[in-house]
Structure formats: structure tokens, C-alpha cells
Design an enzyme around this catalytic site. Structure first.
Site, PDB file in Angstrom:
ATOM      1  N   TYR A  86       9.571   4.315   2.493  1.00 54.10           N
ATOM      2  CA  TYR A  86       9.151   3.871   3.828  1.00 54.10           C
ATOM      3  C   TYR A  86       8.421   2.527   3.752  1.00 54.10           C
ATOM      4  O   TYR A  86       8.717   1.595   4.507  1.00 54.10           O
ATOM      5  CB  TYR A  86       8.251   4.944   4.436  1.00 54.10           C
ATOM      6  CG  TYR A  86       7.802   4.682   5.852  1.00 54.10           C
ATOM      7  CD1 TYR A  86       8.658   4.911   6.931  1.00 54.10           C
ATOM      8  CD2 TYR A  86       6.511   4.227   6.131  1.00 54.10           C
ATOM      9  CE1 TYR A  86       8.238   4.680   8.238  1.00 54.10           C
ATOM     10  CE2 TYR A  86       6.088   3.993   7.425  1.00 54.10           C
ATOM     11  CZ  TYR A  86       6.947   4.227   8.476  1.00 54.10           C
ATOM     12  OH  TYR A  86       6.527   4.005   9.772  1.00 54.10           O
TER      13      TYR A  86
ATOM     14  N   LYS B  16       9.486  -1.088   5.348  1.00 52.70           N
ATOM     15  CA  LYS B  16       8.625  -1.782   6.321  1.00 52.70           C
ATOM     16  C   LYS B  16       8.183  -3.158   5.794  1.00 52.70           C
ATOM     17  O   LYS B  16       7.965  -4.085   6.570  1.00 52.70           O
ATOM     18  CB  LYS B  16       7.421  -0.904   6.676  1.00 52.70           C
ATOM     19  CG  LYS B  16       7.798   0.390   7.410  1.00 52.70           C
ATOM     20  CD  LYS B  16       8.513   0.115   8.714  1.00 52.70           C
ATOM     21  CE  LYS B  16       8.786   1.353   9.534  1.00 52.70           C
ATOM     22  NZ  LYS B  16       9.504   1.049  10.787  1.00 52.70           N
TER      23      LYS B  16
END
Ligand code: NAI
Length: 241
Positions: A156, A160
Site C-alpha cells: 500500500y 501511494k
């Protein structure tokens, strides 16, 4: 307020959570709204009705943002329906958390495809339209963990952080045609994505937040209004935490 009057916005993954709050806030400010999510379900239908109550044009689309050709088709449909697009919010995202020693290839691939490739897919499809128009604003939903990293979220956080590199790069490429691109990096926001987290983890986050509370989707929507509107016409390539 009518900060977005006459503009058309696309918001991905907007049937619930932060995307939904952004769609409603933009509609309240006069923008026509094309929103997407994986399925066109009851949530999407209800959101269409809520948005329409602001007197703007609205349509929900079933579209997998991780899929390149699906995205091209969706953007073509949106342009046929709305004629133009001034704002793109790349909001769709997922988590598949786990320590590196347990993380599977599938967990990695899926998070990178939904969170990062989707941003490429939509920006790529929108770019020729904004280029022809001679203007537009792209807003990418990063996360504070893309800036700081976070244990058990390597996939994740990488996705990002990738969004931030992408944002800064296309800001440099597209600025010459008055197309701006900024990233928003929210902290802990109360949505279905964060609902499953244990209380002690939540409390740990809250202790580190200056305001000692979690954020609401509306807090992120209020922020997005600025890069979406002409108030930010000299701001590009920035990350707002
Ligand atoms: P959520 O899980 O409530 O909503 C995400 C939406 O995206 C859902 O409606 C889902 O169906 C949709 N979606 C998932 N995969 C998709 C795909 N392939 N194509 C199209 N739509 C898809 O999550 P939330 O919290 O509203 O998150 C929105 C964005 O904000 C995500 O990018 C997330 O990473 C980011 N974010 C969230 C934070 C939080 O604390 N909730 C903090 C920082 C960033």
C-alpha cells in the site's frame, strides 16, 4: 458556494467513503459529476439521486479502474455524455495488508494495480481531452503512509508513494497546457477501509494526530475543493498532507 460552477468532474471509486464525500462536495459547488465504482449498485443509485438534488448533471459508471481498456471505454462514454472534463480525482483504492514475510504476490499485484496503475489508466485516458481543452486539474489520492511508510503495508505504501512520483512528473509534463496535477495524502479517515482496524491501532494513530481525532471523509472533500477549483490555478505538483 459555487467554486466549480460549469465544470465537469470524474471521481473514481466514489460509491462510498472519501470518493462519495468528494462527489457530493463538488456537486454542492456546482460541478457536473461522472463517478465510477466497480459495480453500479444501490449505493451508486442513491448517490446519483443525492447529487442530482444539487441541480447538476450526474451519472454513475461501473468501471474497474485497474483495467486499462475498461478505463478507456469508460472515459469515452463519459465524454460522449458530458462533452468535457475539467477535474479528475483518482480516488479508487484498496488495502491488502500483511508483513512482508507473509505478503503474497497476489496481494502485491492487486494493490499496485488498483491503487497505482488506475492512476496511470485514468490520467492517460483524460490527458488528450484536457490537452485539447487547454486546461484541467488532476487530483490523486495518496496517503500519509506513502510519505512515511508503514509496517505491514509495504504494498500500500509503495503504491501511494508511486502516486506522488507520478503526480510530480505529469505536473511537469502537462503544465505547459495549463493542466495541473496535485496529490492529497490523508491521514486516518473513518471509512469502511479503516473500520476493521483494532481499537489500539486506531488509538495509536490518534495519539500522533495534532487534533487528537480521526478525520472524516468530508475533511478530505473540503481539501480537494481547493486543487479542483480555479483558486489553485498556480499550484501544481504538490502533495497536501
Ligand atoms: P473505501 O474502501 O471506503 O472506498 C473505496 C472505493 O473504491 C469503494 O467504493 C470501492 O468499491 C472502490 N474501488 C475499489 N477498487 C476499485 C476499482 N478497481 N475500480 C473502481 N473502484 C474501486 O475507502 P476510502 O477510505 O474511502 O478510500 C478512498 C481513497 O483514499 C483510497 O485511495 C485510499 O487508499 C485513500 N486513503 C484513505 C485513507 C483512510 O484513512 N480511509 C487514508 C489515506 C488515503
Amino acid at each position: 458556494m459555487d467554486l466549480l460552477k460549469g465544470k465537469t468532474a470524474i471521481i473514481t471509486g466514489a460509491s462510498r467513503g472519501i470518493g462519495k464525500a468528494i462527489a457530493l462536495k463538488f456537486a454542492e459547488n456546482g460541478a457536473n459529476i461522472a463517478f465510477t465504482d466497480l459495480v453500479y449498485d444501490e449505493n451508486a443509485q442513491n448517490l446519483e439521486k443525492e447529487i442530482a438534488s444539487y441541480g447538476v448533471k450526474v451519472k454513475g459508471y461501473a468501471s474497474n479502474a485497474a483495467n486499462f481498456s475498461d478505463t478507456q471505454n469508460t472515459v469515452n462514454e463519459i465524454i460522449n455524455e458530458f462533452g468535457r472534463v475539467d477535474i479528475l480525482v483518482n480516488n479508487a483504492g484498496i488495502t491488502k495488508d500483511g508483513a512482508l514475510k507473509r505478503m503474497t504476490e497476489e496481494q502485491w499485484d492487486m494493490v499496485l494495480a488498483v491503487n497505482l496503475k488506475s492512476v496511470f489508466n485514468f490520467s492517460k485516458a483524460i490527458q488528450p481531452i484536457m490537452w485539447k481543452q487547454g486546461g484541467g486539474s488532476i487530483i490523486n489520492m495518496s496517503s500519509v503512509v506513502g510519505v512515511s511508510g508503514n509496517a505491514n503495508q509495504a504494498n500500500y505504501a509503495a503504491s501511494k508513494a508511486g502516486i506522488i512520483g507520478f503526480t510530480k512528473s505529469i505536473a511537469q509534463e502537462l503544465g505547459v497546457r495549463n493542466i495541473r496535477c496535485n496529490a492529497v495524502a490523508p491521514g486516518f479517515i473513518e471509512t469502511e477501509m479503516t473500520a476493521q482496524l483494532p481499537d489500539e491501532i486506531k488509538q495509536g494513530w490518534i495519539n500522533d494526530i495534532p487534533l487528537r481525532r480521526t478525520g472524516k471523509p468530508e475533511d478530505v472533500a473540503n481539501l480537494c475543493l481547493f486543487p479542483a477549483s480555479d483558486l489553485s490555478s498556480f499550484i501544481s505538483g504538490q502533495v497536501i498532507n
